[in-house]
Design a protein around this motif. Structure first.
Motif, PDB file in Angstrom:
ATOM      1  N   PHE B  51      40.874  41.265  29.010  1.00 34.28           N
ATOM      2  CA  PHE B  51      41.773  41.278  27.938  1.00 34.28           C
ATOM      3  C   PHE B  51      42.608  40.113  27.667  1.00 34.28           C
ATOM      4  O   PHE B  51      43.451  39.943  28.742  1.00 34.28           O
ATOM      5  N   GLU B  52      42.282  39.577  26.736  1.00 34.25           N
ATOM      6  CA  GLU B  52      43.081  38.130  26.784  1.00 34.25           C
ATOM      7  C   GLU B  52      44.425  38.002  26.490  1.00 34.25           C
ATOM      8  O   GLU B  52      45.143  37.069  26.858  1.00 34.25           O
ATOM      9  N   GLY B  53      44.904  39.293  25.944  1.00 33.66           N
ATOM     10  CA  GLY B  53      46.302  39.455  25.901  1.00 33.66           C
ATOM     11  C   GLY B  53      47.406  39.285  26.905  1.00 33.66           C
ATOM     12  O   GLY B  53      48.571  39.288  26.636  1.00 33.66           O
ATOM     13  N   ILE B  54      46.864  38.970  28.061  1.00 37.48           N
ATOM     14  CA  ILE B  54      47.569  38.890  29.276  1.00 37.48           C
ATOM     15  C   ILE B  54      47.560  37.386  29.788  1.00 37.48           C
ATOM     16  O   ILE B  54      48.060  37.082  30.990  1.00 37.48           O
ATOM     17  N   LYS B  55      46.794  36.554  29.264  1.00 34.65           N
ATOM     18  CA  LYS B  55      46.375  35.510  29.799  1.00 34.65           C
ATOM     19  C   LYS B  55      47.465  34.688  29.822  1.00 34.65           C
ATOM     20  O   LYS B  55      48.206  34.479  28.748  1.00 34.65           O
ATOM     21  N   GLY B  56      47.807  33.740  30.852  1.00 35.75           N
ATOM     22  CA  GLY B  56      48.833  32.899  30.786  1.00 35.75           C
ATOM     23  C   GLY B  56      50.214  33.297  31.079  1.00 35.75           C
ATOM     24  O   GLY B  56      51.207  33.017  31.168  1.00 35.75           O
ATOM     25  N   THR B  57      50.198  34.983  31.381  1.00 38.13           N
ATOM     26  CA  THR B  57      51.486  35.556  31.741  1.00 38.13           C
ATOM     27  C   THR B  57      51.348  35.880  33.277  1.00 38.13           C
ATOM     28  O   THR B  57      50.343  35.762  33.985  1.00 38.13           O
ATOM     29  N   ASN B  58      52.557  36.350  33.569  1.00 40.12           N
ATOM     30  CA  ASN B  58      52.864  36.629  35.258  1.00 40.12           C
ATOM     31  C   ASN B  58      52.128  38.131  35.303  1.00 40.12           C
ATOM     32  O   ASN B  58      51.991  38.343  36.560  1.00 40.12           O
ATOM     33  N   GLY B  59      51.489  38.543  34.445  1.00 39.66           N
ATOM     34  CA  GLY B  59      50.755  40.005  34.434  1.00 39.66           C
ATOM     35  C   GLY B  59      49.466  39.907  34.855  1.00 39.66           C
ATOM     36  O   GLY B  59      48.658  40.692  35.046  1.00 39.66           O
ATOM     37  N   ASP B  60      48.831  38.352  34.650  1.00 34.10           N
ATOM     38  CA  ASP B  60      47.468  38.253  34.795  1.00 34.10           C
ATOM     39  C   ASP B  60      47.611  38.434  36.482  1.00 34.10           C
ATOM     40  O   ASP B  60      48.295  37.783  37.212  1.00 34.10           O
ATOM     41  N   THR B  61      46.114  38.860  36.872  1.00 35.00           N
ATOM     42  CA  THR B  61      46.073  39.002  38.346  1.00 35.00           C
ATOM     43  C   THR B  61      44.582  38.744  39.011  1.00 35.00           C
ATOM     44  O   THR B  61      43.730  39.011  37.823  1.00 35.00           O
ATOM     45  N   GLU B  62      44.273  38.545  40.206  1.00 36.70           N
ATOM     46  CA  GLU B  62      42.990  38.348  40.595  1.00 36.70           C
ATOM     47  C   GLU B  62      42.159  39.664  40.574  1.00 36.70           C
ATOM     48  O   GLU B  62      42.931  40.664  41.053  1.00 36.70           O
ATOM     49  N   VAL B  63      40.828  39.600  40.243  1.00 35.12           N
ATOM     50  CA  VAL B  63      40.036  40.865  40.373  1.00 35.12           C
ATOM     51  C   VAL B  63      38.826  40.308  41.273  1.00 35.12           C
ATOM     52  O   VAL B  63      38.184  39.235  41.120  1.00 35.12           O
ATOM     53  N   TYR B  64      38.748  41.024  42.441  1.00 35.25           N
ATOM     54  CA  TYR B  64      37.809  40.582  43.473  1.00 35.25           C
ATOM     55  C   TYR B  64      36.694  41.393  43.173  1.00 35.25           C
ATOM     56  O   TYR B  64      36.571  42.830  43.268  1.00 35.25           O
ATOM     57  N   LEU B  65      35.324  40.947  43.396  1.00 35.48           N
ATOM     58  CA  LEU B  65      33.892  41.764  43.416  1.00 35.48           C
ATOM     59  C   LEU B  65      33.069  41.770  44.700  1.00 35.48           C
ATOM     60  O   LEU B  65      33.029  40.374  45.012  1.00 35.48           O
ATOM     61  N   PHE B  66      32.825  42.830  44.932  1.00 31.82           N
ATOM     62  CA  PHE B  66      31.856  42.924  46.114  1.00 31.82           C
ATOM     63  C   PHE B  66      30.575  43.506  45.664  1.00 31.82           C
ATOM     64  O   PHE B  66      30.506  44.780  45.389  1.00 31.82           O
ATOM     65  N   ASP B  67      29.441  42.720  45.262  1.00 21.88           N
ATOM     66  CA  ASP B  67      28.519  43.356  44.598  1.00 21.88           C
ATOM     67  C   ASP B  67      27.187  43.495  45.502  1.00 21.88           C
ATOM     68  O   ASP B  67      26.851  42.401  46.273  1.00 21.88           O
ATOM     69  N   SER B  68      26.823  44.517  46.025  1.00 19.75           N
ATOM     70  CA  SER B  68      25.716  44.583  46.777  1.00 19.75           C
ATOM     71  C   SER B  68      24.378  44.103  46.566  1.00 19.75           C
ATOM     72  O   SER B  68      23.402  43.744  47.158  1.00 19.75           O
ATOM     73  N   GLY B  69      24.073  44.036  45.380  1.00 21.64           N
ATOM     74  CA  GLY B  69      22.805  43.652  44.305  1.00 21.64           C
ATOM     75  C   GLY B  69      21.912  44.997  44.495  1.00 21.64           C
ATOM     76  O   GLY B  69      20.767  44.766  44.161  1.00 21.64           O
ATOM     77  N   VAL B  70      22.383  46.106  45.222  1.00 26.69           N
ATOM     78  CA  VAL B  70      21.407  47.336  45.063  1.00 26.69           C
ATOM     79  C   VAL B  70      22.161  48.139  43.836  1.00 26.69           C
ATOM     80  O   VAL B  70      23.432  48.446  44.103  1.00 26.69           O
ATOM     81  N   GLU B  71      21.329  48.743  43.150  1.00 28.88           N
ATOM     82  CA  GLU B  71      21.876  49.617  41.924  1.00 28.88           C
ATOM     83  C   GLU B  71      22.494  50.804  42.757  1.00 28.88           C
ATOM     84  O   GLU B  71      22.017  51.485  43.613  1.00 28.88           O
ATOM     85  N   GLY B  72      23.483  51.090  41.929  1.00 29.21           N
ATOM     86  CA  GLY B  72      24.427  52.279  42.521  1.00 29.21           C
ATOM     87  C   GLY B  72      25.671  52.420  41.614  1.00 29.21           C
ATOM     88  O   GLY B  72      25.629  51.942  40.627  1.00 29.21           O
ATOM     89  N   GLY B  73      26.577  52.954  42.278  1.00 26.68           N
ATOM     90  CA  GLY B  73      27.723  53.384  41.490  1.00 26.68           C
ATOM     91  C   GLY B  73      28.771  51.997  41.516  1.00 26.68           C
ATOM     92  O   GLY B  73      28.584  51.132  42.337  1.00 26.68           O
ATOM     93  N   THR B  74      30.042  52.198  41.027  1.00 20.91           N
ATOM     94  CA  THR B  74      31.093  51.303  40.944  1.00 20.91           C
ATOM     95  C   THR B  74      32.453  51.748  41.488  1.00 20.91           C
ATOM     96  O   THR B  74      32.731  52.606  40.808  1.00 20.91           O
ATOM     97  N   ALA B  75      33.004  51.245  42.390  1.00 17.28           N
ATOM     98  CA  ALA B  75      34.317  51.789  42.673  1.00 17.28           C
ATOM     99  C   ALA B  75      35.465  50.551  42.248  1.00 17.28           C
ATOM    100  O   ALA B  75      35.148  49.337  42.459  1.00 17.28           O
ATOM    101  N   LEU B  76      36.732  51.149  42.036  1.00 15.59           N
ATOM    102  CA  LEU B  76      37.712  50.040  41.949  1.00 15.59           C
ATOM    103  C   LEU B  76      38.761  50.462  43.105  1.00 15.59           C
ATOM    104  O   LEU B  76      39.316  51.925  42.727  1.00 15.59           O
ATOM    105  N   VAL B  77      39.215  49.568  43.543  1.00 15.81           N
ATOM    106  CA  VAL B  77      40.422  49.963  44.526  1.00 15.81           C
ATOM    107  C   VAL B  77      41.724  49.003  43.984  1.00 15.81           C
ATOM    108  O   VAL B  77      41.437  47.718  43.854  1.00 15.81           O
TER     109      VAL B  77
END
Lengths: 181, 374
Positions: B51-77
């Protein structure tokens, strides 16, 4: 003569022992409800399902919900989130539980207390529900952590209510099932 | 002349010096701590990519991805929704720096409300940071605020009307990310961050999402897993599993009429299965004494010991050991693992398999620092 008396005494003891054991047996179908709206009642629902009991869970059961049921299992424990979800006050809940218990007593439907929430469902606002249900129960099944101060043990002793204490929630499943066998 | 104004000059110099020292110290709140993801990391993006609406603000933050490459579900921590809750952020960091995923994908956002990491709560006397010794040296972490920095979003309204429920809350809560879901694209910064998170959940088709928190020992909602009513079985399965491992969690249903919270709105507005977990943190409570780093990390406080002994309130506090950071982080990580295990039982076609996270006993034995990289 002495032999006859001894036989009578033995038969009487066996009869009373048998009656006592029978007193701890309960009949299905079972209505499961909460007192305090903690989500612990959902765990009891799951445990009852795993034991294959003919059980229905009604979080806010009212006297009219008792129709057709032969045992009432109440899971006491206060939860502000649970009461918030139900949209009622603590006083509303207390009055509901009081009316449910009175109706069960009037209909001679035995009440089983299941306290599985440990110390998270003790003291504070939980104990008014714990006390009310315990005082009116015919059997108590309690996870030990909730009885560290002997709260349930004292009530059981004073009112001669059978009490089973277990270490873990998962360990309540078997004694729960056995109540109905 | 100088002699006549000597006291004025001295006071001015002392005040200016104190001001500079305070400014330098406070300025450090704007320097994010470096994180060291495990080798399992496959990607890193910014939340503003959703969502571009937070770009350049202090609200923007890093999102790290761990993708196994094996088809399955997706979790967010998610950690750091409330940066004054140390175990929330640290639990996400420990997961980030150790995780291996062998089936499905895991997204991690350690600093969910990044803006709130750049200030502390006024009048609370919180330390600005704390340090954790690791195998590689000491690492410093910021202890931020419960809410978005007022420099990024100001002023607060007298009464906060939550969107879209119109639920009325204290004006202060307008900067609380966990009262702002599902957010809105044209809202204030906190609502826009919330909106961006919901966009991520939607776009990445997140199946299970965690929001990690802490609370005061005297709050009734502590040592709990809060779940959305549609996913009761997953929560109950995990609670039984955790109990078998010696960890007691109380189940709490998300109230349907309390809006803006992750466990309510993520469940209502997305297809994710949301869970919120809370540990007991004496440094956040009203009964606490001196609020220093020791209280934040060791979690030991005589006031809570006395309060518990009175029996007047239910206090989630262990009299002998307190609530140390290892215990709190250990509980959170065990909760995440067990909830994913329970999820896998109910959703076998969308498995998420994670490895290499320390269990509760390991963290208690070796400390959190043992599981931080450098």
């Amino acid at each position: 003569m002495k032999t006859r008396i001894a036989t009578y005494v033995t038969i009487t003891i066996l009869f009373l022992a048998g009656t006592s054991l029978l007193a701890q047996k309960f009949e299905q179908p079972v209505l499961i409800s909460s007192a305090g709206q903690s989500a612990d009642v959902k765990l009891v629902k799951m445990l009852a399902q795993r034991q294959g009991l003919n059980a229905t869970t009604v979080l806010m059961a009212k006297p009219e919900d008792l129709t057709g049921f032969k045992t009432l299992v109440i899971v006491p424990g206060f939860s502000s989130k649970g009461l918030g979800a139900a949209g009622i006050s603590q006083q509303d809940e207390l009055e509901r539980v009081q009316s449910l218990i009175k109706a069960a007593n009037d209909l001679k439907i035995p009440i089983v207390l299941m306290h599985i929430g440990g110390n998270a469902r003790r003291q504070g606002q939980s104990d008014s529900f714990n006390q009310l249900v315990a005082d009116n129960s015919k059997f108590m099944l309690v996870v030990k952590q909730g009885d560290e101060d002997g709260f349930f043990t004292k009530i059981a002793g004073a009112r001669n209510i059978p009490l089973t204490l277990v270490e873990k929630i998962a360990e309540t499943a078997e004694p729960l099932g056995n109540l109905f066998k | 002349m100088i002699k006549n104004n000597l006291s004025t000059i001295i006071i001015t110099v002392i005040t200016a010096t104190m001001g500079v020292i305070a400014a330098v110290s406070f300025g450090k709140m704007h320097h994010p701590e470096e994180l060291f993801p495990s080798e399992g990391l496959t990607g890193k993006v910014m939340l503003s990519d959703y969502f571009e609406g937070i770009k350049g603000t202090n609200g923007d933050t890093e999102v790290y991805l761990f993708d196994s490459g094996v088809e399955g579900g997706t979790a967010l921590v998610c950690g750091g929704a409330h940066p004054n809750e140390a175990a929330s952020f640290l639990s996400a960091v420990v997961i980030l720096e150790n995780l291996r995923v062998t089936c499905g994908r895991v997204f991690i956002i350690p600093r969910l409300n990044n803006s709130a990491f750049t200030c502390s709560d006024p009048m609370e006397g919180f330390p600005a940071s704390y340090e954790i010794p690791t195998k590689y040296g000491t690492r410093r972490f910021r202890l931020g605020s419960r809410v978005t920095n007022p420099l990024d979003q100001w002023p607060d309204p007298l009464v906060f009307s939550q969107y879209p429920s119109n639920q009325q809350l204290s004006g202060f809560e307008t900067r609380n990310i966990n009262r702002s879901y599902p957010g809105r694209a044209d809202g204030n910064l906190t609502e826009r961050i919330a909106y961006a998170i919901v966009q991520l959940i939607e776009k990445e088709k997140v199946n299970i999402a965690f929001d990690i928190h802490e609370s005061s020992p005297e709050v009734p909602i502590v040592n709990v897993i809060v779940y959305h009513e549609n996913y009761e079985e997953v929560a109950m399965g995990a609670i039984l599993g955790l109990e078998m491992a010696g960890l007691q969690f109380s189940p709490e249903t998300s109230p349907k009429n309390f809006h803006g919270l992750s466990h309510r709105e993520w469940g209502d507005y997305t297809n994710a299965i949301p869970f919120l977990m809370e540990t007991s943190n004496p440094s956040m409570g009203r009964l606490r004494g001196r609020t220093d780093v020791d209280l934040v990390l060791r979690g030991y406080c005589d006031n809570y010991k006395k309060a518990k002994e009175t029996g007047a309130l239910r206090i989630a506090y262990r009299e002998d050991t307190g609530e140390p950071i290892a215990h709190r982080v250990g509980r959170h990580i065990a909760g995440v693992v067990e909830l994913i295990n329970s999820y896998n039982l109910y959703y076998p076609d969308m498995q998420i398999v994670i490895e290499n996270l320390p269990d509760y006993d390991m963290i208690m034995e070796k400390g959190v620092g043992e599981f931080l990289n450098n």
